[in-house]
Scaffold this active site. Structure first.
Site, mmCIF file in Angstrom:
data_model
loop_
_atom_site.group_PDB
_atom_site.id
_atom_site.type_symbol
_atom_site.label_atom_id
_atom_site.label_comp_id
_atom_site.label_asym_id
_atom_site.label_seq_id
_atom_site.Cartn_x
_atom_site.Cartn_y
_atom_site.Cartn_z
ATOM 1 N N HIS A 87 -61.712 19.564 39.144
ATOM 2 C CA HIS A 87 -63.131 19.887 39.007
ATOM 3 C C HIS A 87 -63.789 19.142 37.843
ATOM 4 O O HIS A 87 -65.021 19.133 37.722
ATOM 5 C CB HIS A 87 -63.305 21.398 38.820
ATOM 6 C CG HIS A 87 -64.503 21.948 39.536
ATOM 7 N ND1 HIS A 87 -65.662 21.219 39.732
ATOM 8 C CD2 HIS A 87 -64.727 23.150 40.108
ATOM 9 C CE1 HIS A 87 -66.539 21.954 40.388
ATOM 10 N NE2 HIS A 87 -66.005 23.131 40.633
ATOM 11 N N ASP A 123 -66.944 17.245 42.231
ATOM 12 C CA ASP A 123 -67.754 18.440 42.432
ATOM 13 C C ASP A 123 -67.432 19.068 43.787
ATOM 14 O O ASP A 123 -66.981 18.382 44.726
ATOM 15 C CB ASP A 123 -69.243 18.095 42.377
ATOM 16 C CG ASP A 123 -69.676 17.623 40.989
ATOM 17 O OD1 ASP A 123 -69.056 18.080 39.999
ATOM 18 O OD2 ASP A 123 -70.598 16.791 40.913
#
Length: 457
Positions: free
Chosen positions: A429, A433
């Site tokens: 992450h 995204d």
């Protein structure tokens, strides 16, 4: 008589120490020149140490799991001669037999598609046990003696009845234990290769059930076991811990209909000629390679120490492969340039090389994205662990048949049979995204559900 000190050579790759994975000799054994002494593991490979002289082993440095500094004494051998020898072997110390493992799930194989960064090794214990000549401290499973050659390392001769074949039956401890639990006589199992594997047991069970055989239904208690986490297993543990510790994972799962894909695969296999049989995996990889150019943030490696993300143009695809030694990740180089038949052949070659310990170091490092599959074990969904320093890993799951509703355009909804499969992806992450991951999987889904696009320019 003279004492020859065999010092751990510089195995390369800028390492300062190596781990003892296994001894092939014990104190008191006679060894011949070029006989195997020990298996030593670095961050990249397991290397066989061979004796440059013949003689009697009188000292060993440490036990399996200990780290030995480069240049320190590994084995002391008593040789015939008048002067003491103290030599470092510097060239070609041995043959690479395995490579490092990385965090990922299973394949259709853990080692490393990408050269994962390991935590600092523990201080070496070499010398602490040098000179400890206790017989029980170094009783190896495979020892070179005057009695003859030893079996393949890590594999033992299975017990066989007197009427069985005169050829030795080779099987790993895990395979032997499973055979005992199932009540299978290994002498009755046909091996597809030089030793009996789990797949051979599965084939034997399928054949036996067709003949009315059923495995024993009673369970037997087994004694507790205490095992040191060393060698490949320790590399896997270190890499998985580092991946989960450093990478904020998130996972996304999408359902894909593969009815048309499976029909096309069956048709291609019917007309394949002498080309390899296609499984789902080469078609999945072909679709993946077609999708990645539009999502370069997924085909990337993240150096978190330098704060640099490298987006790769070529797809060097890691293929998580389960082996008897643990999880390895052989790499399909330039996967984007291979057709489905070439991918199928390379998948089979690399998987076999990994499972037999013949994969080279360069075949188990440098991956840019990894695919992991549980194969026939399937699973509804998986949340695979990223192969650090990559930023994404994908996993196709089990194909199931279910009824689905379709609008036939005339009388409303109709029901038909469909083949469905979940596709899982885990991403870093910090780099990827959630929107990008979901968009990527949706694009991949379109190709898998319309497989003719895989062959369109």
């Amino acid at each position: 008589m003279a004492r020859f000190s065999f010092r751990l050579p510089d195995i390369g790759e800028g390492i300062s120490e190596a781990e003892i994975v296994a001894w092939h000799v014990a104190v008191g054994d006679r060894v011949e020149e070029d006989a195997r002494l020990a298996d030593m593991m670095t961050d990249k490979a397991t290397v066989e140490m061979e004796s440059p002289v013949a003689g009697i082993v009188i000292e060993l440095a440490g036990e399996p799991g200990d780290n030995i500094p480069i240049g320190s004494t590994l084995v002391v051998i008593e040789t015939e001669g008048e002067t003491e020898s103290d030599t470092v072997v510097a060239e070609n110390p041995g043959v690479e037999v395995a490579t490092d493992a990385t965090p990922a799930c299973l394949t259709p194989p853990e080692a490393d598609g990408a050269a994962s960064t390991l935590p600092d090794s523990t201080p070496a214990k070499a010398g602490a046990q040098l000179g400890d000549a206790r017989e029980e401290s170094a009783a190896p499973a495979t020892t070179t003696t005057d009695a003859g050659p030893r079996p393949t390392p890590g594999y033992e001769e299975a017990e066989a009845p007197a009427a069985a074949s005169k050829h030795p039956i080779l099987a790993s401890p895990a395979v032997r234990a499973r055979a005992r639990d199932l009540g299978i006589d290994l002498s009755q199992v046909r091996a597809d290769g030089d030793r009996i594997r789990h797949a051979d047991l599965d084939a034997h069970l399928r054949y036996g059930q067709a003949q009315g055989y059923h495995a024993p239904r009673t369970s037997r208690a087994r004694a507790d076991e205490t095992m040191k986490v060393i060698g490949m297993r320790r590399r896997i543990a270190d890499n998985m811990a580092a991946s989960k510790r450093h990478i904020p994972h998130f996972s996304y799962v999408e359902e894909v209909e593969v009815t048309a894909l499976e029909a096309m695969r069956a048709d291609l296999n019917t007309h394949r000629g002498d080309r390899p049989k296609l499984t789902l995996l080469p078609l999945f990889i072909a679709a993946l390679c077609r999708t990645l150019p539009d999502f370069p943030m997924l085909n990337a490696r993240y150096d978190d120490e330098a704060g640099v993300v490298t987006r790769h143009g070529n797809v060097h695809l890691g293929m998580a492969t389960q082996t008897d030694a643990g999880l390895m990740v052989p790499v399909i180089r330039d996967a984007q340039d291979r057709n489905v038949w070439q991918l199928a052949a390379e998948i089979a070659r690399l998987a076999e090389a990994a499972r037999t310990g013949k994969a080279r170091t360069d075949e188990l490092s440098g991956s840019t994205i990894t695919v992991t599959s549980l194969g026939p074990l399937g699973g509804v969904a998986t949340t695979p662990v990223i192969n650090r320093p990559e930023v994404a890993i994908l996993g196709p799951n089990r194909i199931v048949e279910r009824p689905v509703f379709v609008d036939d355009g005339r009388s409303g909804d109709a029901i038909r049979r469909a083949k469905l499969m979940n596709v899982s992806i885990s991403c870093d992450h910090r780099v990827v995204d959630g929107w990008d991951a979901a968009s990527f999987v949706q694009a991949l889904k379109k190709l898998l559900e319309t497989p003719v696009l895989l062959f369109a320019d």
